[in-house]
Structures are given as structure tokens and as C-alpha cells.
Motif scaffolding. Structure first.
Motif, mmCIF file in Angstrom:
data_model
loop_
_atom_site.group_PDB
_atom_site.id
_atom_site.type_symbol
_atom_site.label_atom_id
_atom_site.label_comp_id
_atom_site.label_asym_id
_atom_site.label_seq_id
_atom_site.Cartn_x
_atom_site.Cartn_y
_atom_site.Cartn_z
ATOM 1 N N UNK A 303 10.499 1.118 5.030
ATOM 2 C CA UNK A 303 10.002 0.959 6.389
ATOM 3 C C UNK A 303 8.566 0.483 6.261
ATOM 4 N N UNK A 304 8.321 -0.741 6.675
ATOM 5 C CA UNK A 304 7.032 -1.379 6.406
ATOM 6 C C UNK A 304 5.862 -0.554 6.930
ATOM 7 N N UNK A 305 4.891 -0.333 6.040
ATOM 8 C CA UNK A 305 3.668 0.417 6.315
ATOM 9 C C UNK A 305 3.922 1.896 6.564
ATOM 10 N N UNK A 306 5.107 2.367 6.164
ATOM 11 C CA UNK A 306 5.422 3.789 6.309
ATOM 12 C C UNK A 306 5.667 4.442 4.948
ATOM 13 N N UNK A 307 6.493 3.796 4.103
ATOM 14 C CA UNK A 307 6.670 4.273 2.732
ATOM 15 C C UNK A 307 6.375 3.172 1.718
ATOM 16 N N UNK A 308 6.046 2.001 2.218
ATOM 17 C CA UNK A 308 5.739 0.872 1.350
ATOM 18 C C UNK A 308 5.463 -0.360 2.181
ATOM 19 N N UNK A 309 5.354 -1.493 1.516
ATOM 20 C CA UNK A 309 5.084 -2.755 2.195
ATOM 21 C C UNK A 309 6.208 -3.736 1.891
ATOM 22 N N UNK A 310 6.687 -4.402 2.930
ATOM 23 C CA UNK A 310 7.771 -5.373 2.817
ATOM 24 C C UNK A 310 7.212 -6.733 3.202
ATOM 25 N N UNK A 311 7.266 -7.700 2.283
ATOM 26 C CA UNK A 311 6.651 -9.006 2.530
ATOM 27 C C UNK A 311 7.690 -10.113 2.429
ATOM 28 N N UNK A 312 7.366 -11.247 3.013
ATOM 29 C CA UNK A 312 8.245 -12.410 2.964
ATOM 30 C C UNK A 312 8.446 -12.847 1.522
ATOM 31 N N UNK A 313 9.683 -13.154 1.174
ATOM 32 C CA UNK A 313 9.946 -13.568 -0.206
ATOM 33 C C UNK A 313 9.345 -14.946 -0.486
#
Length: 363
Positions: A303-313
């Protein structure tokens, strides 16, 4: 342990060197704990991970002799083994990309057993022939098809029209860390770990993002933990980027959490995945993660900015910015770190075992 008289045969390429193989070994332990009688059949003689049940290691026969007639002989041994034990279910965890071979196995070797086929990657070329008609013929008698992510399930249903597909996530094993045995790295570092396969893991993206980030200026190293065919290639790329003093390689370790727990954060930059153990394992020991939003798995874990960061591939600048934010935005980093362990509680062995038992008992 509960009592159950069902006999299950898990078929796998090997029990070593990769996340899919580790998940297979863990599946054997879960099913034994539920109470099933479990046997494993490995195609290759690679056994790194702990498992439960009886093992038929066809890889030993392959090591002794290979070739066309030797392969026929091993298939005969396999067929006799299945007949001897009369399994209630076969769970096939292998990649299955040869239509002719898989037709022989599914129509001759596996007949008349109930077969559960597991899909552990979003790259369906590992599991299905390109011809959709052949794919449907190959899998039409499957008892069930299990995907390790919802995205894989949706792709299979859309592509082939199968109705017997379900999702069962990879679990996290609750192994306590032996703090006295933790590998000591005398520097601050971020970590990427897994098989050194550039075509899948895209470590070049990681290197390039690290180079333009501020991490090396902050004396934070990048550690790659793993072994594989592209070690020399990746070392060459590090040299070309003039990062040999900042990026370190550590060989494969079947207890990676001893290194994961000390990392500032863990990165994943794969072109595609299934349901990456790297992410759930890291979060399970309280280490936040940064991942590209590849197909599939990361968006079902992070969950972005909650347990980690998810970015565009494939976006090197966005990945570098994410790295910097975890170094300089202390509030964001601590928030993700505090939420890490609880965010993956739903992937515990206890919870995922329930899903496997429900599937098996429903057939």
C-alpha cells in the motif's frame, strides 16, 4: 498436527535457488502440518530448502545419465511411483512450456489422478503453449488451476476462458531470527535479493536509479544477495557505471532474512513476477520496501506510502526519488517501517494453509 488420510504428490523442478522453489518447499511443510501425507518429486538434483514428506529425487538419475532414452526411463520411474502410491492429488509447481512433453505428462503420466496446476509467474509463456486451442486441451481436465496473485488469475481467465482458477498467495514462514548468527555488514546498505537473472529482475534499472540518487553521497551501499547466470554481466555493468565502491555482491544464502533485517530498505525492479517473496519476507521482519509496479504481485502487497513505496516500472527517475524519500523523509520511512509486519500478517502460514485445505477438501 491433524489427521488426514489424503495423499498428495508435489511435483517441482527443484527445491533450491529461487522464490518459487522456496514456496514449494514451504507448501510441503504446510500440507504435512494440516495432516496430509505428502511426497515430493524433483526433476533436478538441487535441494537447498527444508521440506516435509518423502522425496523422489529424479535429478539424481539425471545426474547419472541423460539423453532421450534416459528421460524416457525417468518418466517410467515417475509413472510407477505414482501408481505405487495412488495419490489423491498431484500439485504441479513446474514451469510447463513444452507442449509435447506436457501432453505426454498430463495425458499419460498423470492419468487418472486429480491434478492441481500452480502458476507462479505472470509470464504465462512459462506454463501455456502459445496456441490457445492447445492450451485449452492441455488443461481442460485440470482439477484446479491455482495462481499466486489475483492479476495472474484475471489474465488466465481473460486469455483462455478457464473457470476453475483460484488465487492462493505465497505464505510467510514464521522462522525466528537467530540474532547471534546474523551476518554482520559493517556499513549502511539497501538490499536487493534473488536470482541473478537480468532478463527477469532488471537489476540495471536498480543500478541506474541508485547512481542518480543521493544514497552513495550519504555512504549508503547497495547490496545484491544472490547467485545466478548473470553475475559477471552485472559486475560489468557496475564497473561501467563506476559504482564498484558502492555496490557489493554476496552469494546466495538460504537464510536471507539475516541480511534483510539489517537493511535500510529492500528494492525490487523486476520486469515481471508472480507474488514476490522478496517483498513479503522483508516486510515480515519490519524492513520497508520499494518496488516497481510490475505484473504481478507488488500492488497486492504494497500500500503506497503505508508499508512501502510503489513506483512506475522502468522509470529510473521515479525510482531514484523513492530511494531519496526513504532516506530524507524520516516521518514517511518510520511510518512504513512501523506498518511493515502487520501489513503481511494475512500471508501467514496459518492463513494460507486454510486456503489450501479448503481447495483440496472441495474436490
Amino acid at each position: 498436527m491433524q489427521n488426514n488420510n489424503k495423499k498428495i504428490c508435489i511435483v517441482t523442478s527443484s527445491l533450491g535457488k529461487g522464490g518459487a522453489e522456496q514456496s514449494t518447499a514451504l507448501l510441503s511443510k504446510m500440507l504435512v502440518q494440516i495432516g496430509y501425507q505428502v511426497h515430493l518429486v524433483t526433476i533436478l538434483n538441487i535441494i537447498d530448502y527444508d521440506y516435509s514428506g518423502e522425496l523422489l529425487n529424479l535429478g539424481r538419475l539425471k545426474d547419472q545419465k541423460d539423453g532421450f532414452f534416459a528421460r524416457i526411463s525417468r518418466l517410467s520411474v515417475f509413472k510407477k511411483y505414482l501408481k505405487q502410491h495412488q495419490f489423491d492429488f498431484i500439485i504441479d509447481n513446474r514451469t510447463r512450456n513444452s507442449w509435447f512433453r506436457e501432453t505426454v505428462i498430463s495425458k499419460i503420466i498423470y492419468r487418472p489422478y486429480k491434478v492441481i496446476y500452480v502458476l507462479r509467474s505472470y509470464n504465462l509463456d512459462y506454463y501455456f503453449p502459445k496456441n490457445k486451442i492447445l492450451a485449452k486441451l492441455l488443461y481442460k481436465n485440470a482439477s484446479s488451476i491455482v495462481s499466486v496473485s489475483e492479476e495472474i488469475k484475471q489474465l488466465v481467465e481473460k486469455t483462455y476462458g478457464f473457470k476453475n482458477v483460484s488465487t492462493i498467495y505465497n505464505p510467510i514462514e514464521n522462522n525466528p531470527l537467530c540474532l547471534d548468527e546474523i551476518v554482520t555488514l559493517n556499513y549502511n546498505y539497501i538490499l536487493a535479493y534473488g536470482r541473478l537473472d537480468e532478463d527477469v529482475k532488471n537489476y540495471t534499472l536498480l543500478f541506474e536509479a541508485y547512481k542518480i540518487s543521493s544514497l552513495s553521497k550519504e555512504n549508503i551501499k547497495l547490496v545484491l544477495l544472490g547467485s545466478g547466470k548473470d553475475l559477471s554481466l552485472l559486475k560489468q555493468k557496475v564497473d561501467e557505471l563506476k559504482l564498484e565502491k558502492s555496490i557489493y555482491f554476496i552469494p546466495f544464502n538460504n537464510k536471507p532474512l539475516e541480511i534483510v533485517v539489517k537493511a535500510k530498505f529492500v528494492c525490487l525492479t523486476s520486469r515481471f513476477e508472480g507474488f514476490p517473496r522478496v517483498l513479503i519476507e522483508s516486510l515480515s521482519v519490519g524492513t520497508p520496501v520499494i518496488s516497481v509496479n510490475c505484473k504481478s504481485g507488488p500492488s497486492e502487497i504494497i500500500t503506497n506510502k503505508d508499508n512501502g513505496l510503489l513506483v512506475e516500472n522502468y522509470d529510473v527517475n521515479e525510482l531514484a526519488d523513492a530511494m531519496n524519500s526513504f532516506i530524507f523523509d524520516k516521518r514517511l520511512y518510520q511510518h512504513c517501517k512501523a506498518n511493515a509486519k502487520q501489513s503481511v500478517a494475512k500471508f501467514s502460514v496459518e492463513e494460507i494453509s486454510k486456503d489450501w485445505k479448503k481447495l483440496i477438501e472441495s474436490k
